[in-house]
Scaffold this active site. Sequence first.
Site, PDB file in Angstrom:
ATOM      1  CG  ASP A  98      48.105   4.269 -55.570  1.00 44.34           C
ATOM      2  OD1 ASP A  98      47.084   4.323 -54.863  1.00 44.34           O
ATOM      3  OD2 ASP A  98      48.070   4.039 -56.798  1.00 44.34           O
ATOM      4  CG  ASP A 155      43.509  -0.272 -57.011  1.00 47.86           C
ATOM      5  OD1 ASP A 155      43.422  -1.492 -57.243  1.00 47.86           O
ATOM      6  OD2 ASP A 155      42.914   0.289 -56.079  1.00 47.86           O
TER       7      ASP A 155
END
Length: 213
Positions: free
Chosen positions: A7, A9
């Site tokens: 991922d 953020d």
Amino acid sequence: MDAVLFDMDGLLVDTEKVWFEVESEVVTRLGGTWGPEHQEQLVGGSWERSVAYMLAMTGTDVAPSLIGEWLIDGMERRLADGVVTMPGALELLQAITDEGVPIALVTSSLRVIADSVLKSIGREHFDVIVTADDVTWTKPHPEPYLTAASLLSADPARCAVLEDSPNGVASATAAGCRVVAVPSLLDIDPAPGRIVVPSLHHVDVALLRGLIG
């Protein structure tokens, strides 16, 4: 282990506080007030859901596309000055690269935001990049991680995913991947096929391989 899928953020880069600033700015512009309890509703969610949430909470009739432009403009302005990487992120990316294991970036952010972040952390770390622009359904739907695995010709069950949000964990789990959760704003519990660690400093290639079995 076929691949490692990251991922973005809150996991690789410390952008959740940047998102909070921009979201606050946009909601104030819409006549509302933004707090941590509102941001928590959107962590790891889709772009469309964020815009719809802001419209619903402020009761305004501004065009969703305009709110999207405000969000993008705000993020690009702030990201132009660079972004802070999370502790251990670059070291882990390099260690996986040194092992010759393919790496994908899988984010619910739009590609324009991902491109701005990658100027700081380096596009060269990733063999594949999957953004909200590349899928029909974003997290928590499994499509983002299934798409990344497919592009890498990898078996999802032999992919390790690193995530910081419940939505991201749900997406990876539904795709059949093994998960290392590094919670940021919201708590995540351990579960079969998932371990939880306090930071990326607690993750190495051996741990990821051991998760696959």
